[in-house]
Design an enzyme around this catalytic site. Structure first.
Site, PDB file in Angstrom:
ATOM      1  N   TYR A  53       3.861  32.844  -9.607  1.00 52.46           N
ATOM      2  CA  TYR A  53       4.734  32.034  -8.759  1.00 52.46           C
ATOM      3  C   TYR A  53       4.085  30.709  -8.401  1.00 52.46           C
ATOM      4  O   TYR A  53       3.243  30.640  -7.500  1.00 52.46           O
ATOM      5  CB  TYR A  53       5.035  32.796  -7.463  1.00 52.46           C
ATOM      6  N   ALA A 112       4.289  39.026 -17.267  1.00 53.76           N
ATOM      7  CA  ALA A 112       4.435  37.920 -16.319  1.00 53.76           C
ATOM      8  C   ALA A 112       5.808  37.999 -15.678  1.00 53.76           C
ATOM      9  O   ALA A 112       6.826  37.985 -16.368  1.00 53.76           O
ATOM     10  CB  ALA A 112       4.290  36.581 -17.041  1.00 53.76           C
ATOM     11  N   LYS A 113       5.811  38.086 -14.359  1.00 55.19           N
ATOM     12  CA  LYS A 113       7.064  38.069 -13.608  1.00 55.19           C
ATOM     13  C   LYS A 113       7.273  36.632 -13.155  1.00 55.19           C
ATOM     14  O   LYS A 113       6.473  36.098 -12.384  1.00 55.19           O
ATOM     15  CB  LYS A 113       6.937  39.007 -12.418  1.00 55.19           C
ATOM     16  N   VAL A 114       8.350  36.015 -13.669  1.00 51.16           N
ATOM     17  CA  VAL A 114       8.611  34.610 -13.309  1.00 51.16           C
ATOM     18  C   VAL A 114      10.052  34.463 -12.839  1.00 51.16           C
ATOM     19  O   VAL A 114      10.921  35.254 -13.182  1.00 51.16           O
ATOM     20  CB  VAL A 114       8.382  33.662 -14.517  1.00 51.16           C
TER      21      VAL A 114
END
Lengths: 272, 272, 272, 272, 272
Positions: free
Chosen positions: D146, D176-178
């Site tokens: 983030y 990857a959490k975007v």
């Protein structure tokens, strides 16, 4: 200070520490007077002179060159230091662990403490760790006791220099490297308040031969046990001659004048 | 610097380090000239070129791709680095431990030190830990010696670059990666003050083929032992051709002109 | 506070701690009234006086001199301290680890906490580590409980001194060294709120013989268990005489007047 | 990213992570739309839905409830997080050690990194330790990537989101959490520059059913491997219905419209 | 929160924690209403009352007095705390390690977290270490969940108190000690969002007997599992009577009025 701990870097209780950490502290500018001194081999060769009881260098220099000189040079591991590219409140990075210094072959450690700096507390705590670890390895401990910092009025006054020398005793250094406080009386006071911690005079920037030797003679007469010197040796045209002279003053009790005369006509000069 | 420590990343004492940490340091913008270079496989393939003696990447890239190239590529673990989303006083996060780099298969470590930054002391202390741990693993140590910081006037002057190269020697790097200081004399000075630490030129942003090769030729002639390069290879249309030319200049002593001619007509070009 | 933990530094539950860390905290200026007191031997000799239940010094002094006095002096390792060359918000460097203090032969540790300083939290956490380690070695724990800091109004008020004494109990000191709060009632209050932690009065700067002894008498009458004193002993011309007198007041219940008379005509005086 | 490391939290290479750390990050206000969701049991029950490949919670929630669901839920330990009672430069406390997460039964770790924050360097170094420790336990590593911080212009631009996704690859995250960068092309770019690190879209605040599903469909079409979602599931009246629909879109390749129709008439709805 | 972890400090799932860390947090001023309460023995005696399920004190008090009461009192080790001589942004020093708390005999730990403080992140990370270490010792974990800090508007609002209680669940406390949020509905909400973490009401400064008991009765009715109280017990003339009454309200379900009547005429009063 622990009795006998300085044995590896003294001769008859006196010492001449050749310091060569200028490449980190000041940069290559210090090699300009004698450009070949940029090559550590040149200075390691000087350190084989009988007068030199220890050579103080940073880790990388020791790793790269000391193996070639291990039989002839006593290694003093200067554990911290900082470039002058950085210009904040005086501080010094710990560049070398004691354990690895011992592995590289050092017999002693050197550590700068800037008394009066806003980083004094942190530096003293780093010194604690290094000093106590050095004790486990049986290494001598030399403190570069340099008062310096924005809150310090008159960092070079005799009283401040004497105070710094005393902190070296209080904190456990075997040897305190201090600037010459300006007079024989002032040096005698610094020596007196340092008790069993030996005081050595810091060579400082290059001066005239006789003037330099007279200062050293005066320091020895005041009770200092020797000298830690860099530029006043390796920035000279004839560094072995000045080492001859320093040997005469520090270890043989000669006067500055006699020592200088001896050195300038001696056999070493020819080979310099 | 420890004798022989750089053996894994040099050929006949010279080296060409392909650097590919731009995705972290600069972001995907550096892949725009040749979009497929966003794919690490493309760059790992380049690293199998004979000219390349080591590939420098961050941990995640190494974890994901190096197992497929372990037989053909020498891994240089770039241990620290920081995105340019953040824009404070120069600093670099330690992203990879030496122990884990060894486990992933690295033969060498790379570490950035911003001399002159307000974080210089912290970075140098992190370097100490990494360098000493690398010694235990027998890995080579490359310092990205980059003067940078708000208190530093003229970070790109020859004197500052020479000073940075010297700190790499003082602090124990086997190889110093420095920016080219602008002239052959200046590079020769940087090489001279670095003693036994090898100096490699940093490739920098992309330039014209011949101009780039001439700069490399000049650096080698000045005593540099090679090149660490990223964009000047992977941002070209024919990266293998420039690697051919660099090989000729760095390892075979060809002139920039001859190397370029060789490379642009050579068999590799066809396969590029 | 742990029951019985203070046994090594008390006699019949009372104590006289001779403190000699002035060379670090104040510098050589504190030796000027009696210049020979710069020599730690002089103070170690004083510490062999029967009245003295422990001698508090920094690491370096202990390393250098305690081995010569190990049979005759009980060593209290003052673990932290700072020069007054530095003048920031009150703080104190940890100069000595508990483990090494034990190795040097200390039976107790001393630790300064500046309650109210912006460094209070850090100092208290350092105290935690030292205190718990001291417990493992079975060493007594003395807190120099000194309220001091820019946010503290009235650091010398009886309430603040009582509060500091209480924190010594809460945080686990066996003994709290506090400044005399000015009256017998105030000292009694400080003693009362300290519960099983013993309170000793801090000697402070040098005062008149009788006035000093009366203050000590008053403190003992208020429930304090003794005195930690430096300058009020070693800055006197006849330090053994004042130790005789203090012994009479602290351990024998004599009045200040009687003690002074005894001491000034006693046999010790002759030998002083 | 390590090959195969994400196997425990994916199905056929795709994933739906149900995130439930809102009680820490936002506070109970996030439970107001559906008050019973304050009860972790309600969300653990949702996590037993076939669509959910992992449930991300903080330590305390896992300790208290996971033992009752260990057979039916895959635990993703969200290691850091911070309340929004505090409002300084973005940072996140490490609330859970990797070793203890493994002991509680987690198969994966989740870690927030605020690229561009003044705390980026510290967070990345904490991530290093967690990532490397997770490797020793064979746990998957998910980075909440983030970009956020006062020095960051345009934290939600496609370029910045792509950069963040790339850092997840560079630093060693498996996933990857975007945030969704706004268009299919932008998501495709983020996916492309992330190489072998899988990208999942962050669910964000609650939106309309069809609009939400279309965004997910678009992300999957762009190469994202799934979704990490909280409020868009548990703040709905019929959370199981939206999970049915998400399962159809993510794992079965259905369009948003078909998936929604399926879900709103399906058998799960009745049981919701 | 771990199931059953609070067993040592609860009776039938409820608890009355007697807190006595005021000597550190507020200073001796808190003992002025009943001066003998400066003596920890007086409060340890109170803690032997059947109503008290645990006594919360700092390390030094526990070391000195707990051995005399180990058979009759359950010890809750308050691990952090800070004097109010210091007045910076809310923070709390860790004064006691978990391992040593276990050695002294504690069955539970207490830890203050100031949510919203600029030190929140540091405190939460210290809490992590203590909580995980407590798990290894099988000790219960109580969080003093106190929102406080310069960036926090309305630290005493019901929403903020509920948020704090929730963070205790999220971060792994078995018990959350919170201020009463002002109404039964607000307390019920705090209890609801805390899930399996038990909520206890903080006693606060001394109030009228009946008003105090009614507040406790209301808290219990709202789902709180008890009370953590100091001044509202030990600053009373008849502390055993109020303990009798609290026992009736908390454990026996009596109304405040009945409990007060019972207590004021009961046999304990006579012995008070």
């Amino acid at each position: 200070m622990r009795k006998g701990a300085d044995g590896s870097i003294t001769r008859d209780g006196r010492m001449l520490i050749l310091a060569y950490d200028h490449g980190l502290e000041h940069g290559p500018v210090d090699f300009e007077p004698v450009p070949e001194t940029a090559d550590p081999e040149v200075v390691f060769d000087l350190a084989t002179h009988d007068a030199v009881t220890a050579l103080a260098v940073q880790k990388g220099i020791a790793e790269a060159y000391y193996p070639d000189y291990a039989d002839d040079v006593t290694l003093l591991a200067k554990l911290n230091g900082t470039s002058n590219m950085w210009s904040g409140e005086p501080d010094s990075a710990v560049n070398w662990s004691v354990d690895y210094a011992a592995e590289v072959g050092a017999d002693a450690i050197g550590f700068t403490v800037y008394g009066g700096s806003n980083h004094e507390i942190e530096m003293v705590e780093e010194f604690r760790e290094a000093q106590e670890r050095a004790r486990e390895h049986g290494m001598a401990v030399v403190m570069w006791a340099y008062p310096r910092g924005q809150g310090l009025r008159n960092a070079e006054s005799p009283d401040t220099i004497a105070y710094s020398a005393r902190t070296a005793l209080e904190l456990g250094a075997d040897v305190a490297k201090v600037k010459h406080p300006g007079s024989r009386e002032a040096m005698a006071h610094a020596v007196e308040v340092s008790g069993r911690t030996k005081v050595v005079m810091s060579g400082g920037s290059k001066t005239d031969d006789l003037q330099f030797l007279r200062t050293v003679e005066s320091a020895i007469a005041a009770g200092a046990k020797g000298l830690a010197v860099g530029r006043n040796v390796f920035q000279r045209e004839h560094p072995r001659a000045i080492l001859d002279a320093l040997e005469a003053v520090i270890f043989d009790g000669e006067s500055a004048e006699d020592a200088l005369e001896l050195a300038t006509r001696g056999p070493e000069r020819a080979a310099d």
